[in-house]
Write an enzyme that holds these catalytic residues in place. Structure first.
Site, mmCIF file in Angstrom:
data_model
loop_
_atom_site.group_PDB
_atom_site.id
_atom_site.type_symbol
_atom_site.label_atom_id
_atom_site.label_comp_id
_atom_site.label_asym_id
_atom_site.label_seq_id
_atom_site.Cartn_x
_atom_site.Cartn_y
_atom_site.Cartn_z
ATOM 1 N N LYS A 80 -25.813 25.298 37.928
ATOM 2 C CA LYS A 80 -26.948 26.156 38.273
ATOM 3 C C LYS A 80 -26.805 27.428 37.449
ATOM 4 O O LYS A 80 -25.695 27.803 37.051
ATOM 5 C CB LYS A 80 -26.868 26.504 39.775
ATOM 6 C CG LYS A 80 -28.177 26.925 40.367
ATOM 7 C CD LYS A 80 -28.949 25.730 40.896
ATOM 8 C CE LYS A 80 -30.289 26.160 41.466
ATOM 9 N NZ LYS A 80 -31.049 25.044 42.030
ATOM 10 N N VAL A 189 -44.946 19.629 47.378
ATOM 11 C CA VAL A 189 -44.298 18.432 47.922
ATOM 12 C C VAL A 189 -44.940 18.031 49.250
ATOM 13 O O VAL A 189 -45.307 16.866 49.452
ATOM 14 C CB VAL A 189 -42.781 18.656 48.109
ATOM 15 C CG1 VAL A 189 -42.134 17.449 48.766
ATOM 16 C CG2 VAL A 189 -42.112 18.947 46.762
HETATM 17 P P1 NAD Z 1 -44.343 25.032 47.245
HETATM 18 O O1 NAD Z 1 -44.119 26.495 47.087
HETATM 19 O O2 NAD Z 1 -45.330 24.337 46.370
HETATM 20 O O3 NAD Z 1 -44.762 24.705 48.752
HETATM 21 C C1 NAD Z 1 -44.201 25.329 49.854
HETATM 22 C C2 NAD Z 1 -45.329 25.537 50.849
HETATM 23 O O4 NAD Z 1 -44.757 26.070 52.027
HETATM 24 C C3 NAD Z 1 -46.375 26.530 50.368
HETATM 25 O O5 NAD Z 1 -47.669 25.995 50.574
HETATM 26 C C4 NAD Z 1 -46.123 27.762 51.222
HETATM 27 O O6 NAD Z 1 -47.325 28.473 51.514
HETATM 28 C C5 NAD Z 1 -45.567 27.137 52.476
HETATM 29 N N1 NAD Z 1 -44.742 28.007 53.285
HETATM 30 C C6 NAD Z 1 -43.848 28.946 52.919
HETATM 31 N N2 NAD Z 1 -43.267 29.505 53.980
HETATM 32 C C7 NAD Z 1 -43.793 28.876 55.052
HETATM 33 C C8 NAD Z 1 -43.586 29.005 56.442
HETATM 34 N N3 NAD Z 1 -42.756 29.903 56.952
HETATM 35 N N4 NAD Z 1 -44.289 28.202 57.273
HETATM 36 C C9 NAD Z 1 -45.170 27.294 56.782
HETATM 37 N N5 NAD Z 1 -45.404 27.146 55.466
HETATM 38 C C10 NAD Z 1 -44.720 27.935 54.625
HETATM 39 O O7 NAD Z 1 -42.886 24.381 47.127
HETATM 40 P P2 NAD Z 1 -42.565 22.841 46.929
HETATM 41 O O8 NAD Z 1 -42.318 22.582 45.506
HETATM 42 O O9 NAD Z 1 -43.551 22.048 47.681
HETATM 43 O O10 NAD Z 1 -41.142 22.750 47.647
HETATM 44 C C11 NAD Z 1 -41.053 22.724 49.069
HETATM 45 C C12 NAD Z 1 -39.587 22.683 49.463
HETATM 46 O O11 NAD Z 1 -38.964 21.520 48.928
HETATM 47 C C13 NAD Z 1 -38.762 23.871 48.969
HETATM 48 O O12 NAD Z 1 -37.787 24.177 49.919
HETATM 49 C C14 NAD Z 1 -38.090 23.320 47.727
HETATM 50 O O13 NAD Z 1 -36.884 23.979 47.447
HETATM 51 C C15 NAD Z 1 -37.832 21.902 48.150
HETATM 52 N N6 NAD Z 1 -37.712 20.971 47.015
HETATM 53 C C16 NAD Z 1 -38.724 20.849 46.127
HETATM 54 C C17 NAD Z 1 -38.598 19.979 45.046
HETATM 55 C C18 NAD Z 1 -39.714 19.793 44.060
HETATM 56 O O14 NAD Z 1 -39.640 18.855 43.249
HETATM 57 N N7 NAD Z 1 -40.739 20.625 44.081
HETATM 58 C C19 NAD Z 1 -37.406 19.235 44.874
HETATM 59 C C20 NAD Z 1 -36.386 19.369 45.822
HETATM 60 C C21 NAD Z 1 -36.544 20.260 46.893
#
Ligand code: NAD
Length: 366
Positions: A80, A189
């Protein structure tokens, strides 16, 4: 600032501290373990309050990547990087180019991908000075759709596969028709996971702090809107946290009314012992770093090259890995997160002797 005696130091193989006064770049790269291959992990930019805080984050996150990649059976190690600074005010093309030059100096032992505070365009700027960046190539995704390099669709599909494995294990059902699922966060996601579940016939409840994201799931998928207070506490079959970490904690666990937790957000457990607290309550927890590995699988194949079918087959292996975790947890009475850590350790320790061969195979395909 202690390094070797730091509480998060876990025999990391390599740490690099970069400083470029001209551009204001201050960065740390941590390579935890390369026994399965080069260390791949996100490059995070964040206004850390202190160097100590940045070091803690990079040590912890790089170790997590070793476990995630090993559990996903990828020829990758864990690493990282963190750039200390506010991505809104301190980021510049010159700073990103300097980071790219530093990464090139590591000779491919570490490969950077997008993370919070950095974007695909940022990685492309770094990529002008190094080939050791990932997640930036447009190609055909696992489902035959065009991909910009964003791993979210693959992460969502892997989470869907993992959720099905958890439901099969805990509830003994393969048909998701009428399954009740609550999703916290319907962003990149979470929304795609919601779409897979809707297509499979599940009934959804969603909450998102961005009203327009929640409304999209209500309008397009027929989901029920839930409040911030209720979303994790609804009496549903599955809770899928897809927003942020640490939501499984002393406050939420005693009040959960579900029997399955299967969501994509990283670091769902606030403390390691919350793993045991869930098991003691009879709640099946699909470890986050097992179920959300679709993204790292996607990025791996972007670099090595593979057909969409091969990527899909690998992502579907997440279901088998989870089934093994659940079975071993039942047999041993050890919580699922701990079992997942043990399986990951078995997978990366066993590979110690093939590190160089694996690295050559991977780099040769770049
Ligand atoms: P994103 O930012 O596109 O989506 C997150 C969503 O959660 C947003 O719509 C945001 O408004 C909402 N949100 C934030 N805080 C919130 C809360 N307290 N209550 C309700 N909604 C809330 O992010 P993502 O890419 O969809 O990733 C989501 C999670 O999955 C993250 O924790 C990320 O680390 C993890 N993740 C993502 C990936 C990937 O490929 N994108 C891979 C592994 C892990």
């Amino acid at each position: 600032m202690n390094v070797f005696s730091h509480p998060e130091f876990d025999n990391h193989e390599h740490l690099s501290f970069f400083c470029d006064p001209e551009t204001g770049l201050k960065a740390i790269v941590a390579i935890h373990n390369t026994s399965r291959g080069p260390a791949l992990g996100g490059c995070r930019m964040f206004p850390y309050a202190s160097d100590e805080e940045a070091l803690r984050d990079v040590l912890r996150l790089s170790r997590g990547m070793t476990y995630k990649s090993a559990l996903a059976n990828l020829d990758l190690g864990g690493g990282k990087s963190v750039i200390i600074g506010n991505p809104r005010t301190h980021k510049s093309d010159a700073l990103l180019e300097a980071m790219g030059r530093h990464l090139e100096g590591l000779g491919g032992q570490y490969i950077a991908a997008e993370d919070s505070g950095t974007s695909v365009p940022d990685l492309k700027i770094m990529g002008q000075h190094t080939k050791h960046v990932a997640g930036i190539v447009e190609r055909t995704a696992f489902d035959g759709q065009p991909s910009t390099g964003d791993p979210s669709p693959t992460t969502a599909y892997g989470t869907f596969v993992g959720l099905k494995a958890a439901v099969k294990h805990k509830l003994g059902r393969e048909d998701l028709t009428g399954l009740k699922v609550a999703i916290q966060g319907v962003g990149n996601v979470g929304y795609r996971l919601a779409r897979h579940l809707t297509e499979a016939g599940a009934e959804l409840w969603v909450h998102d702090i961005h009203q327009e994201n929640m409304q999209r799931a209500v309008d397009e998928l027929g989901a029920h809107a839930a409040s911030a207070e209720d979303i994790l506490l609804l009496p549903v079959d599955v809770i899928a946290p897809c927003a942020m970490g640490a939501v499984l904690n002393d406050d939420s666990i005693p009040r959960l009314k579900t029997t399955v937790i299967a969501g994509a957000a990283n670091n769902l457990l606030q403390r390691p012992d919350h793993d045991r607290a869930l098991k003691d309550r009879g709640i099946l927890y699909a470890p986050d770093f097992a179920i959300n590995a679709g993204g790292i699988i996607d990025v791996f194949y972007e670099r090595t090259g593979a057909s969409p079918e091969k990527v899909r087959a690998h992502v579907e292996g997440i279901g088998r890995t989870l089934a093994e975790i659940f079975m071993r947890s039942d047999r041993s009475c050890v919580p699922t997160g701990e079992v997942a850590n043990t399986i990951a350790e078995e997978r990366f320790r066993k590979h110690s002797g093939v590190a160089v061969a694996s690295r050559e195979r991977f780099s040769g395909a770049i």
